[in-house]
Write an enzyme that holds these catalytic residues in place. Structure first.
Site, PDB file in Angstrom:
ATOM      1  N   ASP A  22      41.659  43.068  29.994  1.00  0.00           N
ATOM      2  CA  ASP A  22      42.372  41.835  29.809  1.00  0.00           C
ATOM      3  C   ASP A  22      41.412  40.621  30.193  1.00  0.00           C
ATOM      4  O   ASP A  22      40.728  40.499  31.282  1.00  0.00           O
ATOM      5  CB  ASP A  22      43.434  41.492  31.143  1.00  0.00           C
ATOM      6  CG  ASP A  22      44.686  42.527  30.831  1.00  0.00           C
ATOM      7  OD1 ASP A  22      44.551  43.459  29.989  1.00  0.00           O
ATOM      8  OD2 ASP A  22      45.726  42.265  31.378  1.00  0.00           O
ATOM      9  N   LYS A  27      48.142  37.085  26.252  1.00  0.00           N
ATOM     10  CA  LYS A  27      48.690  37.207  27.462  1.00  0.00           C
ATOM     11  C   LYS A  27      48.869  35.728  28.070  1.00  0.00           C
ATOM     12  O   LYS A  27      47.856  34.969  27.952  1.00  0.00           O
ATOM     13  CB  LYS A  27      47.601  38.186  28.309  1.00  0.00           C
ATOM     14  CG  LYS A  27      48.266  38.162  29.931  1.00  0.00           C
ATOM     15  CD  LYS A  27      47.123  39.063  30.625  1.00  0.00           C
ATOM     16  CE  LYS A  27      47.411  39.034  32.057  1.00  0.00           C
ATOM     17  NZ  LYS A  27      46.449  40.022  32.702  1.00  0.00           N
ATOM     18  N   LYS A  51      51.739  39.820  26.256  1.00  0.00           N
ATOM     19  CA  LYS A  51      51.942  40.099  27.510  1.00  0.00           C
ATOM     20  C   LYS A  51      52.384  39.042  28.496  1.00  0.00           C
ATOM     21  O   LYS A  51      51.688  37.953  28.518  1.00  0.00           O
ATOM     22  CB  LYS A  51      50.479  40.780  28.253  1.00  0.00           C
ATOM     23  CG  LYS A  51      50.757  41.309  29.684  1.00  0.00           C
ATOM     24  CD  LYS A  51      49.409  42.017  30.084  1.00  0.00           C
ATOM     25  CE  LYS A  51      49.364  42.178  31.616  1.00  0.00           C
ATOM     26  NZ  LYS A  51      48.344  42.893  32.134  1.00  0.00           N
TER      27      LYS A  51
END
Length: 258
Positions: A102, A166, A195
């Site tokens: 991430d 995300k 996400k």
């Protein structure tokens, strides 16, 4: 192989567990804390355990053979790191065993609507991550962006071949909102993952994000969420010494903001 603390062999089946990245990104987290969330992830069958890069080897070794993935963060939490450093950091995490990365974007570039700079930054990290057959999620830090900048950041992530977009780090104010998740899903289309992370503490929070288009949930309150799904909120609060308005983690402390 690092041994995990004793945990129940199984937990009630959860539909939500497969969405959850069980997360511990506090800088003061100890090895015991990290192994504890690994054990929880195995018990509850979460999708992954997400930790800072220093703990990737520990998590990878602890989760071998369990089916739970190892996730780490890059350029975290500010994104204000040169691209070559992010690339180096990503390579190291993948070599240490990270299945998923991430990364935080260059937020200044997003605020300036500089799509080209964003694509360049993300592409460099994507190349390293995909070379190791791992997955890249791109954190756009929605709380710091206008809707226009969110769209530009999401389009850049898609162009750069990221696997997910995300919402948030959970460290820079704000967090996931239903409106942001819906906007991100509409922008990236049906293919890439979305996400939601930051402030997701309850079953209702998680379900709202999924209904808005999220395919992954980042949370430090994963245990409380799946217990609420299985047993109801009153059981969760009573079992961990909290209240219905104050969800708690498995160790009885208030759930983190991530």
């Amino acid at each position: 192989m690092t041994s995990l603390p004793g945990t129940p062999a199984s937990a009630p089946t959860s539909e939500l567990a497969r969405y959850i990245d069980h997360t511990l990104l506090k800088p003061e987290a100890s090895e015991a804390d990290v192994l504890k969330i690994c054990a929880e992830a195995v018990t509850h069958r979460f999708k992954s355990v997400c930790v800072n890069p220093i703990w990737v080897k520990t998590v990878h070794n602890a989760l071998k053979g369990t089916g739970v993935l190892t996730c780490s963060v890059i350029g975290f939490p500010l994104g204000a790191t040169p691209t070559d450093v992010k690339r180096f950091e990503a390579r190291g995490a993948v070599l240490d065993g990270a299945d998923e990365i991430d990364m935080v974007i260059n937020i200044a570039s997003a605020r300036a609507l500089d799509k080209g700079a964003l694509v360049e930054d993300i592409s460099a990290v994507a190349e390293e991550v995909h070379a190791g057959e791992s997955i890249l999620k791109v954190i756009i830090e929605t709380s710091l962006l206008t809707d226009q900048a969110k769209v530009v950041a999401c389009r850049a992530a898609v162009e750069a071949a990221a696997d997910y977009v995300k919402t948030s780090t959970g460290f820079n104010g704000g967090g996931a909102t239903v409106a942001d998740v819906a906007l991100m899903r509409a922008t990236v289309g049906p293919g890439p993952g979305v996400k939601a992370s930051g402030g997701i503490r309850t079953l209702a929070d998680a379900r709202a994000m999924i209904n808005a288009g999220a395919t992954r949930i980042g949370a430090s309150a994963g245990v409380a969420i799946v217990r609420e799904e299985a047993y109801g909120l009153s059981h969760v609060a009573a079992g961990a010494g909290g209240t219905a308005a104050d969800p708690v983690t498995d160790d009885g402390h208030p759930a983190g903001s991530y």
